[in-house]
Write a protein that holds these residues in place. Structure first.
Motif, mmCIF file in Angstrom:
data_model
loop_
_atom_site.group_PDB
_atom_site.id
_atom_site.type_symbol
_atom_site.label_atom_id
_atom_site.label_comp_id
_atom_site.label_asym_id
_atom_site.label_seq_id
_atom_site.Cartn_x
_atom_site.Cartn_y
_atom_site.Cartn_z
ATOM 1 N N GLU A 24 0.738 -1.282 -0.012
ATOM 2 C CA GLU A 24 -0.154 -0.039 0.208
ATOM 3 C C GLU A 24 0.808 1.438 0.292
ATOM 4 O OE1 GLU A 24 -3.851 0.907 0.463
ATOM 5 O OE2 GLU A 24 -2.887 -0.861 -1.484
ATOM 6 N N THR B 158 -1.278 7.523 2.734
ATOM 7 C CA THR B 158 -0.968 6.318 3.887
ATOM 8 C C THR B 158 -2.046 6.702 5.097
ATOM 9 O OG1 THR B 158 0.931 7.671 3.934
ATOM 10 C CG2 THR B 158 0.789 5.579 2.705
ATOM 11 N N PRO C 141 -6.488 5.779 4.779
ATOM 12 C CA PRO C 141 -6.674 4.532 3.149
ATOM 13 C C PRO C 141 -8.679 4.793 3.031
ATOM 14 C CG PRO C 141 -6.448 3.379 6.007
ATOM 15 C CD PRO C 141 -6.326 5.406 6.142
#
Length: 140
Positions: A72, A110, A113
């Motif tokens: 991610e 980050t 989300p």
């Protein structure tokens, strides 16, 4: 309407992005919106950036052993460079306007989300980048 007319996308929209309202206002009552380019399609910057950022992790990706959190974070870097082109009305944790730049984009994606998921959903939906004006011209 034929298949070409139904699925033709606008290359400029794919590369430069479209303004997408987030649907809520910030603490000052200003609407929040993002400028989002397409993930893939004719946005070749996305593919090139992804190749560069993911290259050191290719073996982990191929074997499915990359940590989800790292994946991610890497994807956030790709999006900050090649997909998220700007924003308005975005504030930091202290309700101060957050200027758009790559570092702030990675932090936002980050830290939040749910916002990142929203941006990914738009960037992956080719319908957002259809060439409606081209179709309208074809009918005239």
């Amino acid at each position: 309407m034929n298949l070409y007319q139904m699925t033709r996308t606008d290359a400029e929209k794919e590369k430069s992005g479209i303004v997408v309202p987030y649907g809520v206002d910030n603490s000052k009552g200003e609407p929040i919106s993002f400028i989002i380019a397409r993930e893939g399609g004719r946005n070749v910057q996305y593919q090139k950036t992804a190749e560069i950022i993911f290259k050191p992790y290719r073996r982990q990706l191929q074997h499915g052993i990359i940590e989800p959190e790292l994946l991610e974070k890497l994807l956030a870097q790709v999006y900050a460079k090649a997909v998220l082109k700007g924003w308005s009305g975005v504030e930091d944790e202290n309700s101060e306007i957050l200027p758009f730049n790559e570092e702030n984009a990675v932090k936002l994606l980050t830290d939040l989300p749910v916002v990142f998921d929203f941006i990914k959903e738009v960037a992956r939906d080719y319908n957002q980048f259809l060439a409606e004006s081209l179709d309208a011209d074809a009918k005239n």
